[in-house]
Enzyme design. Structure first.
Site, PDB file in Angstrom:
ATOM      1  N   ASN A 386      60.472  50.394  66.202  1.00  0.00           N
ATOM      2  CA  ASN A 386      61.673  50.347  65.796  1.00  0.00           C
ATOM      3  C   ASN A 386      62.305  51.349  64.722  1.00  0.00           C
ATOM      4  O   ASN A 386      62.417  52.535  64.769  1.00  0.00           O
ATOM      5  CB  ASN A 386      62.623  48.923  65.552  1.00  0.00           C
ATOM      6  CG  ASN A 386      64.165  49.267  65.818  1.00  0.00           C
ATOM      7  OD1 ASN A 386      64.609  50.287  65.536  1.00  0.00           O
ATOM      8  ND2 ASN A 386      64.724  47.964  65.974  1.00  0.00           N
ATOM      9  N   ASP A 387      61.944  50.877  63.382  1.00  0.00           N
ATOM     10  CA  ASP A 387      62.254  51.465  62.331  1.00  0.00           C
ATOM     11  C   ASP A 387      61.489  52.858  62.217  1.00  0.00           C
ATOM     12  O   ASP A 387      62.093  54.070  61.651  1.00  0.00           O
ATOM     13  CB  ASP A 387      62.363  51.008  60.853  1.00  0.00           C
ATOM     14  CG  ASP A 387      62.923  49.578  61.211  1.00  0.00           C
ATOM     15  OD1 ASP A 387      64.308  49.691  61.695  1.00  0.00           O
ATOM     16  OD2 ASP A 387      62.677  48.375  60.657  1.00  0.00           O
ATOM     17  N   VAL A 388      60.368  52.793  62.684  1.00  0.00           N
ATOM     18  CA  VAL A 388      59.378  53.987  62.444  1.00  0.00           C
ATOM     19  C   VAL A 388      59.578  55.180  63.307  1.00  0.00           C
ATOM     20  O   VAL A 388      59.173  56.293  63.288  1.00  0.00           O
ATOM     21  CB  VAL A 388      57.985  53.641  62.610  1.00  0.00           C
ATOM     22  CG1 VAL A 388      57.317  52.691  61.973  1.00  0.00           C
ATOM     23  CG2 VAL A 388      57.603  53.257  64.247  1.00  0.00           C
ATOM     24  N   VAL A 389      60.757  55.057  64.060  1.00  0.00           N
ATOM     25  CA  VAL A 389      61.201  56.278  65.135  1.00  0.00           C
ATOM     26  C   VAL A 389      62.842  56.557  64.915  1.00  0.00           C
ATOM     27  O   VAL A 389      63.410  57.143  65.474  1.00  0.00           O
ATOM     28  CB  VAL A 389      61.147  56.080  66.456  1.00  0.00           C
ATOM     29  CG1 VAL A 389      59.765  55.950  66.946  1.00  0.00           C
ATOM     30  CG2 VAL A 389      61.835  54.589  66.954  1.00  0.00           C
ATOM     31  N   ALA A 427      63.954  45.876  59.461  1.00  0.00           N
ATOM     32  CA  ALA A 427      64.742  46.273  58.329  1.00  0.00           C
ATOM     33  C   ALA A 427      66.155  45.961  58.472  1.00  0.00           C
ATOM     34  O   ALA A 427      67.119  46.062  57.314  1.00  0.00           O
ATOM     35  CB  ALA A 427      64.574  47.761  58.195  1.00  0.00           C
TER      36      ALA A 427
END
Lengths: 460, 103
Positions: A386-389, A427
């Site tokens: 999720n957050d890494v993209v 996050a």
């Protein structure tokens, strides 16, 4: 004569440890390197057993047997998805050993410890004790018998910092009054408490940094033991471990664009204020896709990039993912895996899971290697990440993850996101990518969804 | 400060530098095995635990020493075994094809 022999074995062990770690520079030489390190450890143990201080062997034998059985069982039975937990609990055991050795030294030589030895001894037990409870907390959060969400309360940072200063104060006091057992055991007690409080406010997504940091502390405690016992192999091995944990913590912090202090005191992962679910940026809505349509897209792609995340680990979907990749490759497409440094719960977590599922390591790419290739990708398949993209990290200064390096999935021709629900990631931030007109959402458990894709792609 | 301790500080500093240089070259691919390997190596406190458990000072030292031996051994044995288990899984595409041909 005997003493010289012991020193020679320690010298060779130290050399073998360094050569062993050097082997890890490539997967080709890694196993050979580890054999060297194992041999080094064996030499050090044998060398120690002839040490002149050792007069009884029965307790040693009992300890070695029990420890070997527990260690071996843990290594054999733990599933690969539980590697982060196992690492955390292992840090605890290492730190516990160092702390106990320190306590025994204090007990044996009470009153006759010099200031300089006390400095090392105090450092050893302080960091040792802190690592014992800190690692146990990390273990609990990863194993999920403790709440993995950050626990915060009023004046938390103030209280933690105060406690840390009191502990450090006792340490300084000990250096001047090395015979005070009240200060010594008081410091241990407080350090144990600091370990708990340090990890309490840290959320699941920050675990890679915390595990690396605890790895470093466990090494430094071992190294300090070496100063106390005047034993160079302990100093060297501990320093190697300390350096490794230090490097990894820095890499992990960088990959999240956050400083150490921010990770430790920021309590990231408690749902960010104002980031409630609802219409996404720009008011556009998400688009769902059926497994059938997704399979057609994948079947006719020339380049597919897969971005795995913690969701894949939770669903244990790595084997299905590999099967899907094989099917796409059989149809003439190329499948590459893009691994973000902080994907999962510890450094390199995704690589190990995919290797377990028989994905060759040349198909696994680091962020720097793959980021330029997204624009050529026909489909990017995001599995439980999720957050890494999240492209907000690139252009939205108000986003809590602004500045964090991301995998540029949004540059590919089409994106399919596999996700359990629209809940925000760890996050607690909305992900712009999901609202991108090129993005399709495939809801469901990662394992089930991948299985559906496999079945559908066979029919295409 | 006695000169042996100064020497030990030199050892620590140099080992730290060597560690930094060597470990900087480990690719992210192998970061998990790296961590379990260094963790196993830091189980070297086993050496100190062995002396504590076997030196017959008093019962308390022996018992605590034995617990330390158990903990350190778990660390060493478990750490090295799981590292090897992980490293065995890392195979290149060519190695995989070779296997396929054999079976």
């Amino acid at each position: 004569m005997k003493e010289n022999l012991v020193q020679v074995t320690y010298f060779i062990s130290s050399l073998l440890f360094i050569l062993g770690l050097k082997g890890l520079a490539s997967p080709v030489s890694a196993r050979r390197g580890m054999f060297l390190a194992e041999f080094g450890m064996l030499l050090a143990v044998i060398g120690t057993l002839v040490h002149h201080d050792i007069v009884r062997y029965e307790w040693i034998a009992i300890g070695l047997v029990i420890g070997s059985v527990i260690g071996a069982l843990m290594a054999i039975l733990m599933p690969m998805t539980a590697i982060p937990q196992r690492t955390a609990i292992s840090h605890m055991f290492g730190a516990l050993a160092a702390t106990l050795v320190g306590v025994i030294e204090f007990h044996k030589h009470q009153g006759e410890i010099s200031r300089s030895v006390m400095a090392a001894l105090g450092f050893e037990v302080m960091f040792g004790a802190l690592t014992v409870t800190g690692s146990f907390m990390a273990f609990g959060k990863l194993q999920e018998f403790l709440k993995s969400a950050p626990v915060t309360y009023k004046f938390q940072n103030f209280f933690n910092i105060l406690l840390f200063f009191v502990t450090a104060g006792l340490f300084v006091y000990l250096i001047f009054v090395p015979s005070s057992s009240v200060a010594f055991f008081g410091m241990i007690g407080l350090a144990l408490l600091v370990g708990v409080l340090l990890v309490l406010p840290i959320g699941g997504a920050d675990m890679p940094v915390v595990i690396s940091l605890l790895n470093s502390y466990a090494g430094l405690a071992s190294s300090a033991t070496g100063f106390v016992l005047s034993n160079n192999v302990l100093i060297i091995a501990g320093a190697l471990d300390g350096a490794s944990g230090f490097i990894l913590s820095i890499l992990m912090s960088k990959a999240m664009n956050r400083s150490f202090t921010n990770v430790l005191f920021g309590a990231f992962g408690s749902v960010a204020e104002g980031a409630a679910a609802g219409p996404g940026p720009g008011g556009t809505s998400i688009r769902e896709i059926t497994a059938e349509d997704a399979a057609i897209q994948l079947a006719y792609s020339r380049l597919v990039i897969v971005i795995p995340g913690y969701g894949m680990a939770v669903a244990q979907a790595q084997h299905q993912v590999r099967e899907l990749a094989d099917l796409i490759e059989k149809r003439g497409g190329t499948v590459k895996f893009a691994i973000h440094p902080v994907a999962g719960r510890m450094p390199g977590h995704m690589n190990v899971l995919l290797a377990e599922a028989n994905v060759p390591y040349d198909a696994l790419y680091d962020m720097e290697e793959i980021n330029d290739q997204f624009e050529r990708a026909d489909v990017t398949l995001v599995i439980g990440a999720n957050d890494v993209v999240n492209p907000a990290a690139k252009h939205d200064p108000t986003s809590p993850i602004y500045g964090m390096p991301i995998l540029r999935a949004d540059e590919s021709k089409s994106v399919i996101v596999m996700k359990r629900s629209m809940n925000p990631g760890f996050a607690g931030i909305e992900n712009e990518l999901f609202y991108n007109p090129k993005t399709y959402m495939l809801f469901g458990n990662a394992k089930d969804s991948t299985q559906k894709l496999i079945n559908e792609i066979k029919n295409v | 400060m006695p000169s042996t301790q100064i020497l030990e500080l030199y050892v620590f500093m140099l080992a730290g530098f060597v560690g930094y240089q060597v470990i900087s070259r480990v690719p992210p691919l192998l970061h998990t095995p790296l961590m379990s390997a260094t963790n196993a190596i830091s189980g070297i406190s086993l050496v100190g635990s062995l002396v504590a458990a076997g030196s017959q000072h008093d019962l308390l030292s022996t018992l605590l020493g034995t617990v330390a031996v158990i903990s350190a051994t778990i660390n060493v044995v478990g750490g090295f075994m799981i590292t090897d288990r992980m490293l065995k899984m890392f195979k290149s595409g060519d190695e995989k094809k070779g296997e396929g041909a054999k079976s």
